[in-house]
Motif scaffolding. Structure first.
Motif, PDB file in Angstrom:
ATOM      1  N   GLN A 161      -1.944  17.023  -0.332  1.00 15.15           N
ATOM      2  CA  GLN A 161      -2.997  16.303   0.241  1.00 15.15           C
ATOM      3  C   GLN A 161      -4.323  15.866  -0.522  1.00 15.15           C
ATOM      4  OE1 GLN A 161      -2.626  16.195   4.189  1.00 15.15           O
ATOM      5  NE2 GLN A 161      -3.713  14.403   3.664  1.00 15.15           N
ATOM      6  N   ASP A 162      -4.574  16.701  -1.394  1.00 14.93           N
ATOM      7  CA  ASP A 162      -5.576  16.585  -2.326  1.00 14.93           C
ATOM      8  C   ASP A 162      -5.142  15.309  -3.253  1.00 14.93           C
ATOM      9  OD1 ASP A 162      -7.120  18.489  -0.980  1.00 14.93           O
ATOM     10  OD2 ASP A 162      -6.732  19.985  -2.697  1.00 14.93           O
ATOM     11  N   GLU A 163      -4.003  15.254  -3.879  1.00 17.21           N
ATOM     12  CA  GLU A 163      -3.502  14.435  -4.744  1.00 17.21           C
ATOM     13  C   GLU A 163      -3.709  12.908  -3.961  1.00 17.21           C
ATOM     14  OE1 GLU A 163      -2.342  13.916  -7.593  1.00 17.21           O
ATOM     15  OE2 GLU A 163      -1.761  15.985  -8.313  1.00 17.21           O
ATOM     16  N   LEU A 164      -3.131  12.690  -2.453  1.00 18.74           N
ATOM     17  CA  LEU A 164      -3.435  11.756  -1.922  1.00 18.74           C
ATOM     18  C   LEU A 164      -4.582  11.100  -1.551  1.00 18.74           C
ATOM     19  CD1 LEU A 164      -0.347  12.537   0.774  1.00 18.74           C
ATOM     20  CD2 LEU A 164      -0.327  10.686  -1.060  1.00 18.74           C
ATOM     21  N   ALA A 165      -5.698  12.170  -1.607  1.00 20.28           N
ATOM     22  CA  ALA A 165      -6.722  11.631  -1.153  1.00 20.28           C
ATOM     23  C   ALA A 165      -7.786  11.060  -2.437  1.00 20.28           C
ATOM     24  CB  ALA A 165      -7.775  12.817  -0.522  1.00 20.28           C
ATOM     25  N   GLU A 166      -7.134  11.412  -3.492  1.00 24.39           N
ATOM     26  CA  GLU A 166      -7.737  10.970  -4.727  1.00 24.39           C
ATOM     27  C   GLU A 166      -7.936   9.517  -4.842  1.00 24.39           C
ATOM     28  OE1 GLU A 166      -6.399  12.134  -8.248  1.00 24.39           O
ATOM     29  OE2 GLU A 166      -6.432  14.591  -7.906  1.00 24.39           O
ATOM     30  N   ASP A 186      -4.394   4.205  -5.179  1.00 21.34           N
ATOM     31  CA  ASP A 186      -4.392   3.179  -4.027  1.00 21.34           C
ATOM     32  C   ASP A 186      -3.302   2.857  -3.426  1.00 21.34           C
ATOM     33  OD1 ASP A 186      -7.068   2.870  -4.728  1.00 21.34           O
ATOM     34  OD2 ASP A 186      -6.594   1.455  -6.679  1.00 21.34           O
ATOM     35  N   TYR A 187      -1.972   2.734  -3.856  1.00 25.17           N
ATOM     36  CA  TYR A 187      -0.703   2.428  -3.476  1.00 25.17           C
ATOM     37  C   TYR A 187       0.246   3.591  -3.383  1.00 25.17           C
ATOM     38  CZ  TYR A 187      -3.159  -2.418  -3.312  1.00 25.17           C
ATOM     39  OH  TYR A 187      -4.113  -3.479  -3.064  1.00 25.17           O
ATOM     40  N   ILE A 188       1.101   3.497  -2.297  1.00 27.79           N
ATOM     41  CA  ILE A 188       2.234   4.522  -2.322  1.00 27.79           C
ATOM     42  C   ILE A 188       3.525   3.745  -1.902  1.00 27.79           C
ATOM     43  CG2 ILE A 188       2.826   6.590  -1.328  1.00 27.79           C
ATOM     44  CD1 ILE A 188      -0.302   7.405  -0.495  1.00 27.79           C
ATOM     45  N   SER A 189       4.453   4.163  -2.869  1.00 19.93           N
ATOM     46  CA  SER A 189       5.923   3.634  -2.414  1.00 19.93           C
ATOM     47  C   SER A 189       6.455   4.730  -1.587  1.00 19.93           C
ATOM     48  CB  SER A 189       6.574   3.032  -3.544  1.00 19.93           C
ATOM     49  OG  SER A 189       5.800   2.042  -3.966  1.00 19.93           O
ATOM     50  N   PHE A 190       7.449   4.122  -0.738  1.00 17.97           N
ATOM     51  CA  PHE A 190       8.366   5.442   0.064  1.00 17.97           C
ATOM     52  C   PHE A 190       9.695   5.189  -0.176  1.00 17.97           C
ATOM     53  CE2 PHE A 190       4.200   4.347   1.932  1.00 17.97           C
ATOM     54  CZ  PHE A 190       3.451   5.313   2.045  1.00 17.97           C
ATOM     55  N   THR A 191      10.308   6.477  -0.022  1.00 18.87           N
ATOM     56  CA  THR A 191      12.036   6.388  -0.130  1.00 18.87           C
ATOM     57  C   THR A 191      12.372   7.143   1.127  1.00 18.87           C
ATOM     58  OG1 THR A 191      12.041   8.527  -1.443  1.00 18.87           O
ATOM     59  CG2 THR A 191      12.373   6.296  -2.371  1.00 18.87           C
ATOM     60  N   ASP A 251       0.936   8.928   9.812  1.00 14.98           N
ATOM     61  CA  ASP A 251      -0.332   9.409  10.711  1.00 14.98           C
ATOM     62  C   ASP A 251      -0.336  11.031  10.177  1.00 14.98           C
ATOM     63  OD1 ASP A 251      -0.446   7.035  11.656  1.00 14.98           O
ATOM     64  OD2 ASP A 251       0.443   7.651  13.860  1.00 14.98           O
ATOM     65  N   ASP A 252       0.552  11.871  10.160  1.00 19.12           N
ATOM     66  CA  ASP A 252       0.773  13.235   9.916  1.00 19.12           C
ATOM     67  C   ASP A 252       0.045  13.455   8.477  1.00 19.12           C
ATOM     68  OD1 ASP A 252       1.072  16.008  10.270  1.00 19.12           O
ATOM     69  OD2 ASP A 252       2.622  15.723   8.781  1.00 19.12           O
ATOM     70  N   TRP A 253       0.090  12.504   7.562  1.00 15.21           N
ATOM     71  CA  TRP A 253      -0.505  12.700   6.282  1.00 15.21           C
ATOM     72  C   TRP A 253      -1.728  11.926   6.158  1.00 15.21           C
ATOM     73  CZ3 TRP A 253       0.567  16.245   2.475  1.00 15.21           C
ATOM     74  CH2 TRP A 253       1.855  16.880   2.606  1.00 15.21           C
ATOM     75  N   GLY A 254      -2.135  11.080   7.155  1.00 18.26           N
ATOM     76  CA  GLY A 254      -3.334  10.132   6.887  1.00 18.26           C
ATOM     77  C   GLY A 254      -3.248   8.911   5.961  1.00 18.26           C
ATOM     78  N   ILE A 255      -1.942   8.594   5.937  1.00 16.97           N
ATOM     79  CA  ILE A 255      -1.820   7.500   5.134  1.00 16.97           C
ATOM     80  C   ILE A 255      -1.870   6.036   5.719  1.00 16.97           C
ATOM     81  CG2 ILE A 255      -0.246   6.334   3.423  1.00 16.97           C
ATOM     82  CD1 ILE A 255       1.169   9.235   3.070  1.00 16.97           C
ATOM     83  N   GLN A 256      -2.960   5.311   5.364  1.00 15.84           N
ATOM     84  CA  GLN A 256      -3.271   4.045   6.151  1.00 15.84           C
ATOM     85  C   GLN A 256      -2.506   3.183   5.757  1.00 15.84           C
ATOM     86  OE1 GLN A 256      -5.266   4.230   8.625  1.00 15.84           O
ATOM     87  NE2 GLN A 256      -5.552   6.315   8.510  1.00 15.84           N
TER      88      GLN A 256
END
Length: 280
Positions: free
Chosen positions: A171-176, A180-185, A240-245
């Motif tokens: 969560q701390d890593e994602l909040a840095e 900016d951008y995140i890809s998903f599998t 939503d659970d991870w707060g990723i907009q």
């Protein structure tokens, strides 16, 4: 002949020649000598200092227990060239106390609990491994004071505890701000034993220092019909659970099934068919 200091109950080295020892409580590595100078330059003084500074209660308790058993002392007689060992005779009460099993919540026990649950995760081992005769015998040999908990303890308590710790780190890593951008599998599969279906979501991003980060964000039970509408609902719940907009979504890599493709389209995220799935 030197005896091993009681402080080693909280430290570990991969090799005797290592100049640093890892604390089993906080996992910090403590220098015990200079690199390249050999084992003769090593000292336990830095280890004692670390324990007295950062883990005072554990240190006091361990020191008190160690004093119940006086280590063998040796003297060389100049004339007879004979080694004389003098050992303190223990009372029955002291002997029993010196072999006292650590409490399950003792910091030394908890450090080992975490190592075991992490080993289960990394090596994909079942919780039942703690009930295997060979593993029980190994732990009894390595740490006689350690009481190995049941499989239920690891499944019900330690798994959730370690998950919460790792989730906080991710969560701390994602909040840095530089993420900016995140890809998903993502993939959907059915368990061959329970016949239950699950859906996963992993995140992948690159930090400003070009460090690549990968994290399994979710693995959720997916009952019911696997339509595109239900799939996008699962995606949205996980984001939503991870707060990723939505502004941070970059790309979704999925299998080539029509329902997964539709799920990506309905989520309004760029998605592509996984190359490995194409080759299979």
């Amino acid at each position: 002949m030197a005896t091993q200091s009681f402080v080693w109950a909280w430290f570990h080295v991969e090799d005797k020649s290592d100049s640093a020892a890892q604390c089993l409580i906080c996992e910090k590595k403590i220098k015990r000598g200079r690199d390249g100078k050999g084992q003769k330059s090593f000292s336990t003084s830095p280890l004692h200092t670390h324990m007295k500074t950062h883990h005072q209660e554990e240190y006091k308790k361990g020191k008190k227990e160690s004093e119940l058993v006086s280590p063998a002392t040796y003297s060389i007689q100049p004339k007879e060239k004979k080694i004389v060992a003098m050992k303190k005779q223990l009372s029955i009460e002291d002997s029993l106390t010196s072999k006292k099993i650590w409490d399950i919540n003792d910091s030394r026990s908890r450090a080992i609990h975490k190592k075991i649950i992490k080993m289960m995760a990394v090596d994909n081992q079942p919780f039942s491994m703690v009930e295997d005769d060979g593993f029980i015998d190994l732990m009894a040999h390595l740490r006689p004071h350690y009481l190995l908990p049941s499989r239920r303890y690891f499944a019900d308590k330690m798994l959730l505890e370690v998950y919460k710790e790792l989730r906080t780190i991710v969560q701390d890593e994602l909040a840095e701000p530089d993420g900016d951008y995140i890809s998903f599998t993502s993939d959907i599969w059915t368990c061959s034993v329970s016949k239950e279906t699950f859906i996963s979501l992993s995140g992948h991003w690159v930090k400003k220092d070009f460090k690549r980060v990968n994290a399994v964000l979710c693995g959720s039970h997916f009952p019911g019909s696997h339509t595109g509408i239900n799939i996008v609902e699962m995606f949205q719940n996980m984001w939503d659970d991870w707060g990723i907009q939505e502004v941070r979504w970059n790309l979704l890599v999925r299998d080539g099934a029509a329902n997964m493709s539709l799920g990506g389209d309905l989520a309004d995220i760029n998605s592509i068919h996984c190359t490995v799935h194409r080759l299979q």
